[in-house]
Design an enzyme around this catalytic site. Structure first.
Site, PDB file in Angstrom:
ATOM      1  N   HIS A 339       0.803  -1.220   0.000  1.00 44.58           N
ATOM      2  CA  HIS A 339       0.000   0.000   0.000  1.00 44.58           C
ATOM      3  C   HIS A 339       0.836   1.270   0.000  1.00 44.58           C
ATOM      4  CE1 HIS A 339      -3.405  -2.651   0.936  1.00 44.58           C
ATOM      5  NE2 HIS A 339      -4.164  -1.664   0.523  1.00 44.58           N
ATOM      6  N   GLY A 340       2.064   1.206   0.421  1.00 42.06           N
ATOM      7  CA  GLY A 340       2.869   2.419   0.390  1.00 42.06           C
ATOM      8  C   GLY A 340       4.193   2.283   1.111  1.00 42.06           C
TER       9      GLY A 340
END
Length: 500
Positions: A339-340
């Protein structure tokens, strides 16, 4: 190009008209048109990254062809590893380069040495996480003989860049998407109309619900030191609604657009906030991603670990539990990292992984306990209580997902669980909403969630078949939603999942 932009409102009808009126009888021409439209759609943001998409797609096409030819030989394994290294390497460079460099410098600093921080401004190409995962699926499925390598390069390029799903999914499986690309598609009025309804609901969720909540949420998380615990809890709840409306809205639009062109794309959300437990939640939220990690990481990892475990217990834990725990923690660590490039996402992933493990471990004892007490598993009080607890866990976990740093998240939560949780004032609410009338947004949110609850057995909330709804009432609903989209939309916000 954004789904909620004027450019897309012009782009979509043009492609639709050419697709169904000019090249309807020619499947090859339809696919080439969709490929060209997909490249225009993607390149509208930055044509330089279109070159990256094309390069990776062509590379994966040739690796897939090689896998089909040399699968049984050692060269097949080498080709698969090469393909995985290229795809994961591209993702790692564009998404995690600075994160890995900074993490390495922080690690070295623990020894007393200080390295100079040099950062390279690497721009994250939109949708790279999604089309890389699609590419990996293609190569692995070909290698495992679950899919034949496609000889037609244009069909592979279209599969890896189909414009409804290129930017934020759903992460469709090649073995279900490729057959649709290869098969003749007939226009279906019912499917197209259902697609338009799904697009309408997705736009409503995005521009009316998510975009109107965005400023309130940003204000709360950026200025959390100015608010009491009760207001911060409201902010966390609002963010939970915002991210759901934003991402489910995108998915509904994408699936609806696919229907306009005769494609049936997989459902990506199944009303997750009505889930009874966290396992059910993750079967309903971002379905395409969770099933991807299950099939391509969790299950192979579980089998691999079980192959190496030869005793009944490992570290005093039953071997089957140990396998589940180890595979879950690795899977959710990587899910968070996907996700990041921030420790907040890693921690968010691990929090969900831990709760899933706890739920798994207590499932059988819970069943025996309730059976002993003669409590029906479908008891309404029990269902409501478990749904509420699950929702609370999810809301709290979203704080880590949204916070800028891990420290910010803990400070935010610390304030929520302080005595100020029971304090709230009109001044704080006015400061939170920055002059907007929160009551109107609250009414719309309640209507949105209520409508979804009533339609929770449908694939989307505007699917009115078998409801015996009179046409006048049905069209009134459509028109009210359309008016709200046109006149009560919030400030235009980029879709949240574009950053992933």
């Amino acid at each position: 190009m954004l789904f909620n932009s004027l450019e897309f409102a012009v782009f979509l009808p043009i492609v639709f008209i050419i697709y169904w009126f000019l090249v309807r009888e020619n499947l090859k021409a339809q696919n080439i048109l969709l490929l060209a439209a997909s490249y225009v759609f993607y390149g509208w943001w930055d044509w330089r990254f279109l070159l990256l998409l094309v390069l990776l797609s062509v590379t994966n096409y040739f690796i897939g062809s090689g896998l089909s030819r040399y699968r049984e030989k050692k060269a097949g394994k080498v080709l698969l590893i090469t393909g995985l290294v290229i795809n994961i390497g591209a993702l790692a460079f564009f998404k995690y380069f600075n994160f890995f460099i900074d993490s390495f410098i922080d690690l070295v600093s623990l020894t007393g040495y200080e390295l100079a921080r040099t950062t390279l401004k690497v721009i994250l190409p939109l949708g790279i996480s999604f089309y890389i995962f699609l590419s990996i699926s293609y190569l692995v499925d070909v290698y495992k003989e679950e899919l034949e390598a496609e000889r037609n390069i244009f069909e592979v390029l279209l599969m890896l860049s189909f414009f409804p799903i290129i930017l934020a999914g759903p992460i469709h499986r090649p073995k279900t998407l490729l057959p649709q690309i290869k098969s003749r598609r007939e226009f279906s009025y019912e499917l197209a109309v259902d697609g338009l309804r799904q697009i309408l609901w997705g736009l409503f969720a995005k521009v009316v619900i998510a975009d109107n909540l965005a400023n309130n949420v940003d204000n709360c998380f950026l200025n959390y030191g100015e608010f009491s615990g009760s207001t911060l809890l409201i902010g966390a709840v609002l963010y939970s609604i915002q991210i759901y409306a934003d991402f489910s809205g995108y998915s509904n639009i994408a699936i609806g657009v696919g229907k306009l062109f005769g494609f049936r794309l997989m459902q990506n959300f199944a009303y997750p906030y009505f889930a009874r437990d966290i396992t059910e939640f993750w079967k309903r939220w971002h379905i395409s991603l969770t099933t991807w990690f299950r099939d391509y990481l969790f299950l192979p990892l579980s089998f691999n670990i079980s192959y190496r475990v030869h005793s009944q217990k490992v570290l005093l834990i039953k071997s089957d539990h140990f396998i589940y725990i180890a595979a879950s923690l690795v899977t959710w660590f990587l899910t968070g990292l996907w996700h990041g490039a921030n420790y907040t996402f890693v921690l968010w992933g691990l929090i969900n992984g831990v709760f899933l493990i706890l739920y798994h471990l207590q499932a059988k004892p819970r069943k025996k306990f309730f059976k002993r007490l003669k409590i029906n598993n479908n008891n309404s009080v029990l269902v409501i209580a478990e749904t509420t607890v699950t929702l609370f866990i999810i809301v709290i976990s979203w704080v880590f997902f949204r916070a800028e740093t891990v420290a910010d998240a803990f400070i935010y939560l610390n304030e929520i669980f302080s005595n100020s949780l029971f304090k709230i004032s009109n001044d704080e609410l006015r400061a939170l909403t920055q002059g907007r009338e929160l009551v109107y947004d609250s009414i719309l949110v309640l209507c949105f969630l209520s409508f979804e609850f009533l339609q929770r057995n449908k694939s989307h909330a505007l699917q009115f078949e078998n409801l015996n709804m009179k046409p006048l009432l049905r069209w009134s609903v459509y028109n009210v939603i359309l008016v709200l989209i046109l006149f009560y939309q919030g400030d235009q916000q980029v879709f949240i999942y574009f950053q992933f």
